[in-house]
Design a protein around this motif. Sequence first.
Motif, mmCIF file in Angstrom:
data_model
loop_
_atom_site.group_PDB
_atom_site.id
_atom_site.type_symbol
_atom_site.label_atom_id
_atom_site.label_comp_id
_atom_site.label_asym_id
_atom_site.label_seq_id
_atom_site.Cartn_x
_atom_site.Cartn_y
_atom_site.Cartn_z
ATOM 1 N N VAL A 5 0.893 -1.336 0.233
ATOM 2 C CA VAL A 5 0.292 -0.104 0.301
ATOM 3 C C VAL A 5 1.006 1.073 -0.080
ATOM 4 C CG1 VAL A 5 -1.811 1.636 1.167
ATOM 5 C CG2 VAL A 5 -2.144 -1.123 0.783
ATOM 6 N N ALA A 8 2.346 1.394 -3.365
ATOM 7 C CA ALA A 8 1.522 2.022 -4.005
ATOM 8 C C ALA A 8 0.931 4.030 -4.047
ATOM 9 C CB ALA A 8 -0.014 1.455 -3.990
ATOM 10 N N VAL A 9 1.036 4.417 -2.815
ATOM 11 C CA VAL A 9 0.897 5.913 -2.468
ATOM 12 C C VAL A 9 1.844 6.380 -2.411
ATOM 13 C CG1 VAL A 9 1.138 7.401 -0.665
ATOM 14 C CG2 VAL A 9 -0.591 4.975 -0.285
ATOM 15 N N ASP A 69 -1.564 15.660 -4.918
ATOM 16 C CA ASP A 69 -1.688 16.479 -4.904
ATOM 17 C C ASP A 69 -2.797 14.999 -5.249
ATOM 18 O OD1 ASP A 69 -3.585 17.567 -7.311
ATOM 19 O OD2 ASP A 69 -2.931 16.292 -8.167
ATOM 20 N N THR A 70 -2.876 13.848 -5.468
ATOM 21 C CA THR A 70 -3.693 13.061 -6.077
ATOM 22 C C THR A 70 -3.972 12.374 -4.490
ATOM 23 O OG1 THR A 70 -1.736 11.920 -6.938
ATOM 24 C CG2 THR A 70 -3.310 10.217 -6.818
ATOM 25 N N LEU A 71 -4.012 12.068 -3.271
ATOM 26 C CA LEU A 71 -3.978 12.350 -2.265
ATOM 27 C C LEU A 71 -4.745 13.135 -1.242
ATOM 28 C CD1 LEU A 71 -1.733 8.993 -0.361
ATOM 29 C CD2 LEU A 71 -3.262 8.797 -1.890
ATOM 30 N N ASP A 72 -4.965 14.558 -1.912
ATOM 31 C CA ASP A 72 -5.785 15.168 -1.596
ATOM 32 C C ASP A 72 -7.277 14.788 -0.937
ATOM 33 O OD1 ASP A 72 -6.498 16.029 -3.740
ATOM 34 O OD2 ASP A 72 -5.546 18.049 -4.042
ATOM 35 N N GLY A 73 -7.968 14.372 -1.890
ATOM 36 C CA GLY A 73 -9.048 13.918 -1.927
ATOM 37 C C GLY A 73 -9.471 12.905 -0.708
ATOM 38 N N LEU A 74 -8.303 12.482 0.043
ATOM 39 C CA LEU A 74 -8.690 11.654 0.718
ATOM 40 C C LEU A 74 -8.142 11.758 2.228
ATOM 41 C CD1 LEU A 74 -7.878 7.958 -1.549
ATOM 42 C CD2 LEU A 74 -10.126 9.411 -1.136
ATOM 43 N N VAL A 229 -17.134 10.451 4.587
ATOM 44 C CA VAL A 229 -17.596 9.580 3.702
ATOM 45 C C VAL A 229 -16.709 8.974 3.012
ATOM 46 C CG1 VAL A 229 -19.595 10.778 4.007
ATOM 47 C CG2 VAL A 229 -17.890 11.549 2.135
ATOM 48 N N VAL A 230 -15.018 9.597 2.271
ATOM 49 C CA VAL A 230 -14.369 8.492 1.925
ATOM 50 C C VAL A 230 -13.240 7.613 2.823
ATOM 51 C CG1 VAL A 230 -13.954 9.999 -0.050
ATOM 52 C CG2 VAL A 230 -12.346 10.356 2.633
ATOM 53 N N PRO A 231 -12.817 6.709 1.648
ATOM 54 C CA PRO A 231 -12.793 5.403 2.283
ATOM 55 C C PRO A 231 -11.261 5.641 3.085
ATOM 56 C CG PRO A 231 -12.464 5.168 0.161
ATOM 57 C CD PRO A 231 -13.274 6.455 0.122
ATOM 58 N N ARG A 232 -11.012 5.327 4.925
ATOM 59 C CA ARG A 232 -9.745 6.317 5.065
ATOM 60 C C ARG A 232 -8.676 4.865 5.215
ATOM 61 N NH1 ARG A 232 -10.650 10.128 5.570
ATOM 62 N NH2 ARG A 232 -8.554 10.083 6.521
ATOM 63 N N ILE A 233 -8.085 5.133 4.535
ATOM 64 C CA ILE A 233 -6.645 4.924 4.341
ATOM 65 C C ILE A 233 -5.459 4.985 5.946
ATOM 66 C CG2 ILE A 233 -6.322 4.728 2.081
ATOM 67 C CD1 ILE A 233 -4.436 7.033 1.313
ATOM 68 N N ASP B 23 -7.801 13.054 -9.385
ATOM 69 C CA ASP B 23 -7.194 11.898 -8.617
ATOM 70 C C ASP B 23 -8.582 10.501 -8.064
ATOM 71 O OD1 ASP B 23 -8.819 12.992 -6.929
ATOM 72 O OD2 ASP B 23 -7.022 13.649 -5.720
ATOM 73 N N GLN B 59 -11.508 -1.809 -0.125
ATOM 74 C CA GLN B 59 -10.302 -2.290 1.205
ATOM 75 C C GLN B 59 -11.038 -3.750 1.789
ATOM 76 O OE1 GLN B 59 -11.933 1.913 1.997
ATOM 77 N NE2 GLN B 59 -9.711 1.757 3.592
ATOM 78 N N ARG B 101 -2.485 5.123 -7.399
ATOM 79 C CA ARG B 101 -2.704 3.348 -7.423
ATOM 80 C C ARG B 101 -2.656 2.685 -5.916
ATOM 81 N NH1 ARG B 101 -0.232 2.716 -12.368
ATOM 82 N NH2 ARG B 101 1.180 4.895 -12.763
#
Lengths: 771, 174
Positions: A5, A8-9, A69-74, A229-233, B23, B59, B101
């Motif tokens: 993971v 991937a990040v 930038d890719t993760l800013d919504g999560l 509400v977004v999936p938590r990582i 994204d 998940q 990713r």
Amino acid sequence: MADSVSQAVWSSWTFPFWASAGLIAVGLLYLRGWRKIRRTRPQLFPGWRAGCFLGGLLSLWIAIASPLDTLDGLLLVAHMTQHLILMSVVPPLLLLGAPAVPLLRALPRSALRDGLGPFFRAPLLHGVFRLLTHPVFAWLAMNISYLAWHVPAPYEFALRSPGWHEVEHACFLGTSLLFWFPVIQPWPSVQRGSRWAMLPYLVGADLVNTALAASLTFSPRVLYPSYAVVPRIFGMSALADQEAAGALMWVVGSIFFLVPLVMIATHLLSPQSQRAVAITATAKVSQRTVTAQQRQRFDLLRLPLVGALLRARYGRMLLQSAAFVIAVLVIADGFLGKPMAAMNLAGVLPWTYLRAFGVIALLVLGNMFCMSCPFMLPRELGHRLGWARFKWPRWLRSKWVAVALMILFFWSYEAFAFWDHPARTAWLLIAYFGAAFVVDTFFRGASFCKYVCPLGQFNFAASLLSPFTLEARSQATCERCTTHDCIAGNTQQRGCELQLYMPQKAGNMDCTLCMDCVKACPHDNIGLFAVSPVRDVLRDPVRSSIGRFSTRIDIAALSLVVVLSAFANAALMVAPVAARLTALSELLPKHEPLPLLGFVALGALLALVAASLFAVEFVGLLLSRLVAGKHANPLGRELFCRFSQALLPLGMAMWAAHLLFHLFTGWDTLGPVIHQAGGDFGWHSLPPAHWAMALPLLSANDMLSLQLLLLDAGVLLTLYLGWRMARQWAPHAGRAVLLLLPWATTVALAYAAGVWILLQPMEMRGVIMNS
Amino acid sequence: MKGFCRVAAVLALGMWATAVRGDGGTMLLHQDAGPFTITLFAAPQPLQVGAADLSVMVQDRGSGAVLLDPAIEVSIAPEAAASHQTGQQTVRLATGQASNRLLQAGAVDFSQAGKWRLTLIVHRGDDTARLETECIVQPNAGRSRLVWFYVLLPLGVILVFIFHQRLKLSQEFK
């Protein structure tokens, strides 16, 4: 699992093409200006300044392209880190590079003086700049923007809309540049007010940051509902994420305010604060050491590798030999290979690749096709036979033959569908080789190039917009020269076959970039200089072997054919026009194998289209002449000749938009076609052709954007040229507008036609498309 | 002038909105199914006729750990044309297609405006989950906005040039 993971990040990078290209362009521009100014003010522009500026650009790129930038919504913490970079890292680094002067110095002197000069001198813009960089305004702008965008409603809105998200980031970056401006005081800005004022300035900003960070850190609920509400990582809850983001803003954000605060306070309290004065004094001394050498223009022939290759005795022959081998392969595959154009070198290489690369080369470098012309070798062979005793007939010494041949070529391209019949393309090439051989076997000089070759004439006309031209390095050296080897030649090297005498050569018309003059000059006095792409059309001096453009109707006609054929060639490939042509051809009787009547009808149709475009242009010119009346004094011929040439940017933009569409859509056809040709020739060591196509190089919208952008640039350049010409004829601005208006209307009509053509579905000829 | 600036600003923002590849886009669905928690993102938002990116994060339902290796298929079909299957597509999503990713993504083509049904099937080992949702696809305004932007761009440049020439003339006069 956790490792994969994380991996991937960390691999979640994007490549924002336009932003990356823009940042690279700005970086290169800065470096060019920095190198120039460093010669005169080395103390003011040490290496660390360039390092800071480039570091700022790199930080900006990281903020918009990295996993942040890719993760800013999560993850809120990722988003806040991105904001921190945009507000506290990028602006100070950019300003430490003192970018204003290097960026301006990087521009051509004329662009700076005539283009930007009036803006810089305008009191209104001075006032706006003073207001924007005033500490009170800058402080309020940054802090209000910072607070307002972090209110949940606008923040959520930006998260939902990519467009507004960009606006939010632009606000942060823009207002932070203003905020850091009085703190950094980039040279040559002048300090306004006491430097001590920067201490409360920074403390105040830190207090605002602390308040916002604390509200995030200590809030008992998630302030931005999207993150709930977004999936938590990473197993991090939304509230923990918010606390981490708040802590980051608090601690790291405060450091960015407090470090400069301490530095400014230390500097103010230290006796070395007079150091800047000393630096300025030294800089003034070194400014006087500017030499004429540093004002030299960019000369491509002075570049280490490229220059050496271009000047090498056999450099051009190497290029021509490579082009000749390619032409022979195309002819061979045209006759022996697959009859399907998309699977044959003769169907793909000349029509999809070489035309597009030729036009790009013309607009970016110069007449590279003529430089590496494959037809030069049969010409040389013809010369060696020693039968070339005749001079080209005087009554044919104009561009009219070439204009007629060019029209014939464009007609036959459609009528015989060269793009769809490899064997016909092969015959065309053979005919070209034959014509070059015959003409130059019997006629002296470069008669074929100068008076016959339609490809060459197209390149001559288009190269008027090229940004490089061969010129004498020093006119004084030419005046002292008694041998004139550049045109007369010597025992080692022949002179210019096209009779362009270097001291009077102006621009690229008739220049094949053969470099014969460069090699022949005993004083090494000829360079390939960078020039403004509009200079050649704008000036009208007496040119060696050409005369004035304003008296050459044949050259004007040549330019018009280049322009009109751009529109006609593209129009005949779009669906509505192609459908009407098909309907028309079905009405005509068929004569196999050559439907002669259809050819004539197609020719008539093409002539009709060209004639109506020409008529519109002519009416425009007539109106211009009438409207200007006695207040402007161009002759009708002069008006026609020069306004026709002013259309070249629009025409070349249309050519580029059209041909780049084919290139970018079928960009990966060449590989399988080469493999196929290898198989056809019996070269079985090559792997077999794999015909599975990839997607086009650009998406449909990006391609259309590029095409429209090219057309926009073309129409603007054409109108600019028209305006400058009108001002040459009518010194009073109002009269110049009247003179320009009717002609500009025809330009606008041509532009509208171009936009319409680009919006239609276009046939993709000679390429196997992805299904 | 003011009106023109407003129109230009709106068009520019529109251009931005269509040009940005998100994204993963905006979340369409977040739901537990079988042993998985599945989140579906879509871009552009709102969905328009033409190409769209669909991205999915899977998940583990128990631990919340992101799973990178499930096989994911997305099918789309217009509700109105369900009987004769017009416009139906099935896409296998892949990790390499997404900039993020952690997601698997793929492109689908919405051929018409209206209500569409999305079906998501996730396989991992012996586990399978299936989800369905609906979405509204709007007519595509992106292309016309793009064209208007580029057609108005020369007008903007010409206005700046006129301003420039007026400044120059007034400075020469002084």
